[in-house]
Design a protein around this motif. Structure first.
Motif, short mmCIF file in Angstrom:
data_model
loop_
_atom_site.label_atom_id
_atom_site.label_comp_id
_atom_site.label_asym_id
_atom_site.label_seq_id
_atom_site.Cartn_x
_atom_site.Cartn_y
_atom_site.Cartn_z
N GLY A 135 0.73 -1.23 0.00
CA GLY A 135 0.24 -0.02 0.18
C GLY A 135 0.67 1.27 -0.05
O GLY A 135 0.31 2.39 -0.11
N LEU A 136 2.30 1.04 0.25
CA LEU A 136 2.97 2.31 0.09
C LEU A 136 3.00 3.40 -1.12
O LEU A 136 2.79 4.45 -0.92
CB LEU A 136 4.51 1.98 0.65
CG LEU A 136 4.72 1.24 1.80
CD1 LEU A 136 6.17 1.07 2.15
CD2 LEU A 136 4.18 2.15 3.02
N PRO A 137 2.93 2.77 -2.07
CA PRO A 137 2.84 3.60 -3.28
C PRO A 137 1.50 4.54 -3.61
O PRO A 137 1.57 5.51 -4.24
CB PRO A 137 3.14 2.61 -4.54
CG PRO A 137 3.62 1.40 -4.14
CD PRO A 137 3.05 1.45 -2.53
N SER A 138 0.59 4.22 -2.70
CA SER A 138 -0.82 4.72 -3.04
C SER A 138 -0.95 5.69 -1.77
O SER A 138 -2.02 6.46 -1.66
CB SER A 138 -1.84 3.67 -2.86
OG SER A 138 -2.09 3.19 -1.55
N ILE A 139 -0.03 5.95 -0.78
CA ILE A 139 -0.26 6.75 0.18
C ILE A 139 -0.39 8.55 -0.26
O ILE A 139 0.55 8.68 -1.28
CB ILE A 139 1.10 6.74 1.07
CG1 ILE A 139 0.77 5.35 2.02
CG2 ILE A 139 0.99 8.21 2.19
CD1 ILE A 139 2.29 5.34 2.91
N ALA A 140 -1.44 9.06 -0.05
CA ALA A 140 -1.91 10.20 -0.51
C ALA A 140 -1.24 11.17 0.32
O ALA A 140 -1.31 12.48 -0.30
CB ALA A 140 -3.18 10.59 -0.54
N CYS A 141 -1.06 11.12 1.43
CA CYS A 141 -0.39 12.42 2.34
C CYS A 141 1.09 12.62 2.58
O CYS A 141 1.54 11.65 2.13
CB CYS A 141 -1.05 12.13 3.78
SG CYS A 141 -0.40 10.93 4.79
N PRO A 142 1.62 13.56 2.78
CA PRO A 142 3.07 13.68 2.94
C PRO A 142 3.45 12.92 4.04
O PRO A 142 3.09 12.71 5.18
CB PRO A 142 3.47 15.12 3.04
CG PRO A 142 2.19 15.81 3.42
CD PRO A 142 0.84 14.63 2.74
N VAL A 143 4.79 12.39 3.86
CA VAL A 143 5.11 11.27 4.84
C VAL A 143 6.76 11.83 5.21
O VAL A 143 7.33 11.87 4.34
CB VAL A 143 5.24 9.73 4.53
CG1 VAL A 143 5.78 9.15 5.47
CG2 VAL A 143 3.62 9.47 4.54
N ARG A 144 7.30 11.83 6.44
CA ARG A 144 8.44 11.53 6.69
C ARG A 144 8.83 10.51 7.61
O ARG A 144 8.27 10.35 8.76
CB ARG A 144 9.04 12.92 7.62
CG ARG A 144 10.33 12.97 8.02
CD ARG A 144 10.83 14.53 8.60
NE ARG A 144 10.81 15.63 8.05
CZ ARG A 144 11.66 15.83 7.30
NH1 ARG A 144 12.75 15.37 7.20
NH2 ARG A 144 11.49 17.22 6.77
N LEU A 145 10.09 9.67 7.38
CA LEU A 145 10.47 8.94 8.13
C LEU A 145 11.50 9.22 8.86
O LEU A 145 12.46 9.84 8.24
CB LEU A 145 10.72 7.47 7.32
CG LEU A 145 9.34 6.80 6.90
CD1 LEU A 145 9.33 7.03 5.22
CD2 LEU A 145 9.46 5.15 6.97
N VAL A 146 11.85 8.66 10.17
CA VAL A 146 12.67 9.06 11.09
C VAL A 146 13.40 7.84 11.50
O VAL A 146 12.57 7.16 12.10
CB VAL A 146 12.30 10.17 11.97
CG1 VAL A 146 13.58 10.53 12.92
CG2 VAL A 146 11.60 11.42 11.47
N VAL A 147 14.99 7.99 11.53
CA VAL A 147 15.64 6.67 12.28
C VAL A 147 16.66 7.05 13.01
O VAL A 147 17.56 8.16 12.42
CB VAL A 147 15.83 5.59 11.21
CG1 VAL A 147 16.92 6.07 9.94
CG2 VAL A 147 16.49 4.34 11.89
N GLY A 148 16.93 6.68 14.02
CA GLY A 148 18.31 6.94 14.80
C GLY A 148 19.21 6.20 14.32
O GLY A 148 19.17 4.90 14.09
N ARG A 149 20.47 6.91 14.24
CA ARG A 149 21.74 6.11 13.64
C ARG A 149 22.12 5.00 14.71
O ARG A 149 22.53 3.86 14.46
CB ARG A 149 22.91 6.99 13.47
CG ARG A 149 24.05 6.34 13.13
CD ARG A 149 24.02 5.98 11.47
NE ARG A 149 24.07 7.26 10.75
CZ ARG A 149 23.93 7.51 9.50
NH1 ARG A 149 23.86 6.34 8.64
NH2 ARG A 149 24.12 8.59 9.05
N ASP A 150 21.68 5.10 16.07
CA ASP A 150 22.16 4.24 17.29
C ASP A 150 20.94 3.19 17.46
O ASP A 150 21.08 2.54 18.46
CB ASP A 150 22.61 5.17 18.42
CG ASP A 150 23.76 5.77 18.08
OD1 ASP A 150 24.71 5.41 17.10
OD2 ASP A 150 24.23 6.63 19.06
N ASP A 151 20.02 3.17 16.72
CA ASP A 151 19.00 2.17 16.89
C ASP A 151 19.11 0.80 16.55
O ASP A 151 19.33 0.56 15.44
CB ASP A 151 17.37 2.72 16.17
CG ASP A 151 16.44 2.15 16.59
OD1 ASP A 151 16.45 0.98 17.02
OD2 ASP A 151 15.42 2.53 16.05
N LEU A 152 19.30 0.02 17.76
CA LEU A 152 19.82 -1.37 17.23
C LEU A 152 18.63 -2.33 16.87
O LEU A 152 18.88 -3.33 16.46
CB LEU A 152 20.63 -1.79 18.49
CG LEU A 152 21.82 -1.25 19.06
CD1 LEU A 152 22.37 -1.94 20.24
CD2 LEU A 152 22.85 -1.07 17.77
#
Length: 285
Positions: free
Chosen positions: A212-229
């Motif tokens: 379903g990701l290609p059909s997402i209609a709203c703006p999205v920001r993904l966030v990840v911590g560099r130290d997230d194990l």
């Protein structure tokens, strides 16, 4: 006392129980303006946003912080501990409708981030935008192992689960977080119900909305911590690449809990929301 703190103290805050999808649910609200729904991590509750919601309200938002069913001060889900994050997404949809939130932003971390992505897939055209932290759309190799999580539901297999929660939390906090702050985060986290948190993690490991990701209609920001194990940046990047015009932020020195680890997180979130709000939602045929 800063002007921001004074304004935050003046913002109207309420806490109440609402009947949401058959569950007597605890919901905190603060401020007025554009609604922002903040979703917590596995096994935790809305207290994770305690440093964020007053400052965010002072910046002109109506901040809504629920405890998901079975978490914090909310009563259990009717069917017991939830293992499918789609159930939480449906619960959030009911919450949005009950509160009459018009085009809210949805911000979540870990399972909260995955639920936010699920909401973006299901009703993105009705959202102003999504910030999904420590989350991705799915993977061919579920992490953590569902089999291992199933074993943790048996007390004899994990006799010190609260200690493991404490130590595991310390392990995924970022390097730049002061030791005293990391200790506080870990001690707050160890209060969770292991049955609830393990069921949440089973839901997280099996969650998959990649189709379903290609059909997402709203703006999205993904966030990840560099130290997230616990999260592979490659999975987050692949999710960002699958969503039209999505943005990706990698936080140096931060781990799995940006809203708890980052000083001044509300200001950074305000900037992200502003950038999302400046973008026009796509029309999906």
């Amino acid at each position: 006392m800063t002007a921001e703190m004074t304004a935050a103290m003046r913002a109207e805050m309420s806490a109440r129980y609402l009947e949401i999808a058959g569950t007597r649910s605890f919901v905190l609200e603060e401020g007025a303006g554009t609604p922002v729904l903040c979703l917590h991590t596995a096994g935790q509750n809305g207290v994770q946003w305690r440093d964020t919601h007053p400052a965010l309200a002072a910046l002109g938002y109506r901040v809504v912080v629920p405890d998901l069913p079975g978490h914090g001060r909310s009563e259990p889900a009717p069917g017991g501990p939830v293992r499918d994050l789609a159930d939480y997404a449906a619960w959030c949809e009911d919450l949005i409708d009950v509160l009459g939130l018009e085009r809210p932003f949805v911000v979540g971390c870990s399972i909260g981030g995955a639920i936010a992505l699920h909401l973006a897939v299901r009703r993105g055209a009705q959202l102003s935008g999504v910030v999904a932290m420590a989350a991705y759309g799915g993977s061919d190799e579920p992490r953590p192992s569902v089999r291992g999580l199933e074993r943790e539901l048996i007390d004899a297999a994990a006799p010190s689960r609260s200690d493991r929660t404490y130590l595991g939390t310390l392990a995924v906090v970022g390097d730049r977080v002061p030791a005293a702050r990391a200790e506080l985060i870990a001690r707050m986290h160890r209060r969770e119900d292991p049955e609830i948190s393990t069921s949440d993690l089973i839901g997280w490991a099996t969650h998959d909305v990649r189709d379903g990701l290609p059909s997402i209609a709203c703006p999205v920001r993904l966030v990840v911590g560099r130290d997230d194990l616990w999260v592979e940046p490659a999975d987050v990047r692949a999710t960002a690449e699958a969503i039209p015009e999505a943005r990706l932020t990698v936080l140096e020195g931060i781990g799995h809990y940006p809203m708890e680890e980052m000083e001044g997180f509300a200001g950074e979130l305000h900037r992200w929301l502003g950038e999302l709000g400046d973008r026009t939602p796509r029309r999906v045929a």
